[in-house]
Design an enzyme around this catalytic site. Structure first.
Site, PDB file in Angstrom:
ATOM      1  N   CYS A  47      -4.810  -6.278  -5.672  1.00 60.90           N
ATOM      2  CA  CYS A  47      -5.339  -4.962  -5.247  1.00 60.90           C
ATOM      3  C   CYS A  47      -6.427  -5.135  -4.192  1.00 60.90           C
ATOM      4  O   CYS A  47      -7.387  -5.872  -4.413  1.00 60.90           O
ATOM      5  CB  CYS A  47      -5.899  -4.226  -6.461  1.00 60.90           C
ATOM      6  SG  CYS A  47      -6.877  -2.776  -6.025  1.00 60.90           S
ATOM      7  N   CYS A  50      -9.992  -3.904  -5.732  1.00 56.90           N
ATOM      8  CA  CYS A  50     -10.676  -4.552  -6.859  1.00 56.90           C
ATOM      9  C   CYS A  50     -11.807  -5.467  -6.365  1.00 56.90           C
ATOM     10  O   CYS A  50     -11.739  -6.002  -5.253  1.00 56.90           O
ATOM     11  CB  CYS A  50      -9.673  -5.368  -7.689  1.00 56.90           C
ATOM     12  SG  CYS A  50      -8.793  -4.392  -8.932  1.00 56.90           S
ATOM     13  N   HIS A 127      -9.594  -1.198 -12.278  1.00 54.69           N
ATOM     14  CA  HIS A 127      -8.357  -0.847 -11.578  1.00 54.69           C
ATOM     15  C   HIS A 127      -7.617   0.291 -12.294  1.00 54.69           C
ATOM     16  O   HIS A 127      -6.769   0.961 -11.690  1.00 54.69           O
ATOM     17  CB  HIS A 127      -7.474  -2.101 -11.518  1.00 54.69           C
ATOM     18  CG  HIS A 127      -6.245  -1.954 -10.676  1.00 54.69           C
ATOM     19  ND1 HIS A 127      -6.275  -1.983  -9.299  1.00 54.69           N
ATOM     20  CD2 HIS A 127      -4.942  -1.764 -11.022  1.00 54.69           C
ATOM     21  CE1 HIS A 127      -5.036  -1.834  -8.834  1.00 54.69           C
ATOM     22  NE2 HIS A 127      -4.211  -1.684  -9.852  1.00 54.69           N
ATOM     23  N   ASN A 167      -7.017  11.757  -3.233  1.00 56.58           N
ATOM     24  CA  ASN A 167      -5.563  11.822  -3.229  1.00 56.58           C
ATOM     25  C   ASN A 167      -5.108  10.987  -4.401  1.00 56.58           C
ATOM     26  O   ASN A 167      -5.304   9.779  -4.383  1.00 56.58           O
ATOM     27  CB  ASN A 167      -5.077  11.133  -1.959  1.00 56.58           C
ATOM     28  CG  ASN A 167      -4.218  12.017  -1.122  1.00 56.58           C
ATOM     29  OD1 ASN A 167      -3.966  13.169  -1.459  1.00 56.58           O
ATOM     30  ND2 ASN A 167      -3.768  11.481  -0.015  1.00 56.58           N
ATOM     31  N   SER A 175      -1.799   5.242  -1.664  1.00 54.64           N
ATOM     32  CA  SER A 175      -1.229   3.916  -1.443  1.00 54.64           C
ATOM     33  C   SER A 175      -1.621   2.912  -2.523  1.00 54.64           C
ATOM     34  O   SER A 175      -1.099   1.809  -2.551  1.00 54.64           O
ATOM     35  CB  SER A 175      -1.661   3.397  -0.080  1.00 54.64           C
ATOM     36  OG  SER A 175      -3.067   3.237  -0.042  1.00 54.64           O
ATOM     37  N   HIS A 178      -5.657   2.041  -7.807  1.00 51.63           N
ATOM     38  CA  HIS A 178      -7.074   1.823  -8.140  1.00 51.63           C
ATOM     39  C   HIS A 178      -7.835   3.119  -7.804  1.00 51.63           C
ATOM     40  O   HIS A 178      -7.854   3.535  -6.645  1.00 51.63           O
ATOM     41  CB  HIS A 178      -7.635   0.651  -7.324  1.00 51.63           C
ATOM     42  CG  HIS A 178      -8.974   0.191  -7.789  1.00 51.63           C
ATOM     43  ND1 HIS A 178      -9.228  -1.118  -8.139  1.00 51.63           N
ATOM     44  CD2 HIS A 178     -10.128   0.863  -7.987  1.00 51.63           C
ATOM     45  CE1 HIS A 178     -10.493  -1.224  -8.516  1.00 51.63           C
ATOM     46  NE2 HIS A 178     -11.050  -0.027  -8.432  1.00 51.63           N
ATOM     47  N   HIS A 180      -9.791   5.901  -6.447  1.00 56.71           N
ATOM     48  CA  HIS A 180     -10.646   5.953  -5.268  1.00 56.71           C
ATOM     49  C   HIS A 180     -10.507   7.309  -4.582  1.00 56.71           C
ATOM     50  O   HIS A 180      -9.612   8.087  -4.897  1.00 56.71           O
ATOM     51  CB  HIS A 180     -10.258   4.847  -4.275  1.00 56.71           C
ATOM     52  CG  HIS A 180      -8.904   5.041  -3.652  1.00 56.71           C
ATOM     53  ND1 HIS A 180      -7.734   4.732  -4.300  1.00 56.71           N
ATOM     54  CD2 HIS A 180      -8.535   5.548  -2.447  1.00 56.71           C
ATOM     55  CE1 HIS A 180      -6.704   5.013  -3.519  1.00 56.71           C
ATOM     56  NE2 HIS A 180      -7.151   5.518  -2.389  1.00 56.71           N
ATOM     57  N   GLN A 182     -11.693   9.410  -0.576  1.00 61.62           N
ATOM     58  CA  GLN A 182     -12.011   9.147   0.825  1.00 61.62           C
ATOM     59  C   GLN A 182     -12.973  10.200   1.360  1.00 61.62           C
ATOM     60  O   GLN A 182     -13.065  11.306   0.825  1.00 61.62           O
ATOM     61  CB  GLN A 182     -10.738   9.183   1.673  1.00 61.62           C
ATOM     62  CG  GLN A 182      -9.726   8.115   1.324  1.00 61.62           C
ATOM     63  CD  GLN A 182      -8.653   8.007   2.404  1.00 61.62           C
ATOM     64  OE1 GLN A 182      -8.944   7.996   3.598  1.00 61.62           O
ATOM     65  NE2 GLN A 182      -7.401   7.950   1.984  1.00 61.62           N
TER      66      GLN A 182
HETATM   67  P1  H2U Z   1      -5.068   6.349   0.098  1.00 63.16           P
HETATM   68  O1  H2U Z   1      -4.239   5.449  -0.740  1.00 63.16           O
HETATM   69  O2  H2U Z   1      -5.645   7.519  -0.660  1.00 63.16           O
HETATM   70  O3  H2U Z   1      -4.395   6.725   1.358  1.00 63.16           O
HETATM   71  O4  H2U Z   1      -6.378   5.522   0.544  1.00 63.16           O
HETATM   72  C1  H2U Z   1      -6.388   4.175   0.817  1.00 63.16           C
HETATM   73  C2  H2U Z   1      -7.175   3.979   2.083  1.00 63.16           C
HETATM   74  O5  H2U Z   1      -7.607   2.632   2.130  1.00 63.16           O
HETATM   75  C3  H2U Z   1      -6.316   4.229   3.319  1.00 63.16           C
HETATM   76  O6  H2U Z   1      -6.918   5.263   4.081  1.00 63.16           O
HETATM   77  C4  H2U Z   1      -7.555   2.178   3.452  1.00 63.16           C
HETATM   78  C5  H2U Z   1      -6.349   2.900   4.053  1.00 63.16           C
HETATM   79  O7  H2U Z   1      -6.560   3.091   5.436  1.00 63.16           O
HETATM   80  N1  H2U Z   1      -7.451   0.720   3.431  1.00 63.16           N
HETATM   81  C6  H2U Z   1      -8.497  -0.039   3.929  1.00 63.16           C
HETATM   82  O8  H2U Z   1      -9.462   0.522   4.442  1.00 63.16           O
HETATM   83  N2  H2U Z   1      -8.436  -1.403   3.852  1.00 63.16           N
HETATM   84  C7  H2U Z   1      -7.372  -2.102   3.339  1.00 63.16           C
HETATM   85  O9  H2U Z   1      -7.395  -3.311   3.278  1.00 63.16           O
HETATM   86  C8  H2U Z   1      -6.182  -1.371   2.864  1.00 63.16           C
HETATM   87  C9  H2U Z   1      -6.252   0.123   2.866  1.00 63.16           C
HETATM   88 ZN    ZN Z   2      -7.875  -2.621  -8.139  1.00 52.76          ZN
END
Ligand code: H2U
Ligand code: ZN
Length: 361
Positions: A47, A50, A127, A167, A175, A178, A180, A182
């Site tokens: 992940c 994490c 996680h 989201n 995506s 874990h 989170h 934004q």
């Molecule tokens: P979502 O899964 O809610 O889209 O948010 C994950 C965000 O994490 C996504 O906007 C960012 C993606 O751009 N991200 C990073 O900043 N670094 C990473 O190594 C992978 C994903």
């Molecule tokens: Zn994680």
């Protein structure tokens, strides 16, 4: 009147939605089975959120123990776009409205630079720990982090608006499981808050009262769409809800932004957030997906007496863990439409336990 097809007005966006309650009775032959619960580990070595793990670009997360905030490695907005020029005027910045010296066909090909800062906020090192499963203290820490991050961004005069959102669930395009959220902050007010700003301002100019406080007072009198409330916040299914189990969390006083909340209010917000999301999880006994976001006043130095801080929860599920509402066809081309009434949705959510199903004996 609510038994036959009708339309309802959303005073925040000033848009209409079509309600077709009789269709909720139509036969359904789709599947209704539960999906298997995702059995997530407390720590996942693959992940990128994490503690200690590697993110894009080879950066390692610290061994964080509480919430953890970092700048999005794939940010949709970048702080400095001074090299970008407006396609309409050829200038680096353009006024929000058409200027008289721009005429067709240029007005038909408008583009403007947009800058901003995007962050990712992990709720905890765990996680597998979602907000409805947290302790109240842990949930409050998430609220405080959103509040502090907003306050930091508000210090920048170039930031006009701060959008905090969560989201949740693969079905929402999230995506990573874990837990989170934004923050996207930017130099102009995005479309949805801009509509709400105009409607709340107009209402305040006419009635000298905030639109959402008048609405909330009336909803408490009627009672039929209220889900839960505490000393500082109320959660309800709005009269004009589009998504089957959409909810709106409204502050009890005209507090315009997250940083303006008092400590008791931040705790009460964490409490109401849990009251909503526990009921959501209990509805189909799954980790319930949604998009949620706070709408707060813009960062323009003005006194926003018209604005009442609120959160929208937009969950896509309709009938079960696998049957979702699609915004397609008529909704894409005509207007939003729903079958089950907001009153029925509110009643179903209200009747659920306030204890998370995973903890219920
Ligand atoms: P979502 O899964 O809610 O889209 O948010 C994950 C965000 O994490 C996504 O906007 C960012 C993606 O751009 N991200 C990073 O900043 N670094 C990473 O190594 C992978 C994903
Ligand atoms: Zn994680």
């Amino acid at each position: 009147m609510y038994d036959s097809p009708h339309r309802r007005f959303n005073p925040l966006t000033r848009e209409w939605i079509l309600v077709s309650p009789h269709r909720a009775k139509r036969p359904w032959q789709g599947q209704v089975e539960k999906t298997a619960l995702p059995n997530l580990p407390e720590y996942d070595p693959t992940c990128y959120l994490c503690p200690g793990n590697e993110r894009a670009g080879g950066i390692h997360n610290p061994q964080y123990t509480g919430t953890f905030v970092f700048e999005n490695d794939f940010a949709a907005l970048l702080p400095d776009v001074s090299g970008v020029t407006s396609q309409v005027s050829g200038k680096t910045s353009t006024p929000p409205n058409l200027t008289p010296d721009i005429s067709p066909p240029d007005t038909l090909f408008r583009a403007e630079p947009e800058s901003g800062i995007c962050k990712v906020i992990c709720f905890s090192p765990r996680h597998d720990l979602t907000i409805p499963q947290m302790s109240l203290d842990e949930a409050e820490a998430v609220i405080v982090t959103w509040t502090d991050e907003t306050a930091e961004l508000f210090k920048r005069p170039e930031i006009a608006y701060v959008q905090v959102f969560e989201n949740k669930g693969a079905v929402m395009g999230c995506s990573n499981p874990h837990p989170h959220s934004q923050i996207w902050s930017q130099s102009r007010i995005p479309t949805e808050p801009a509509k709400e700003l105009a409607s709340q301002k107009d209402y305040y100019a006419e009635h000298r009262r905030p639109l959402l406080l008048d609405y909330l007072e009336e909803e408490h009198k009627r009672g039929e769409r209220i889900l839960a409330s505490n000393d500082h916040f109320t959660a309800l299914v709005p009269f004009w809800a589009v998504w089957p189990f959409e909810t709106l969390v409204i502050a009890h006083r005209p507090v315009a932004s997250l940083p303006a909340l008092s400590q008791p209010e931040r705790r009460a917000l964490a409490d109401i957030y849990q009251k909503v999301t526990i009921r959501y999880d209990n509805l189909f006994e799954i980790s319930f997906p949604y998009s949620m976001g706070f709408h707060q006043a813009p960062n323009d130095g003005a006194n926003h007496s018209e604005w009442v801080l609120h959160a929208h929860f937009y969950p896509p599920l309709l009938r079960s863990a696998t049957v979702r509402k699609f915004m397609v066809g008529y909704e894409m081309l005509g207007m939003p439409q729903r079958d089950i009434t907001p009153e029925t949705a509110a009643q179903r959510l209200r009747e659920l336990s306030e204890v998370h199903y995973s903890n219920a004996g």
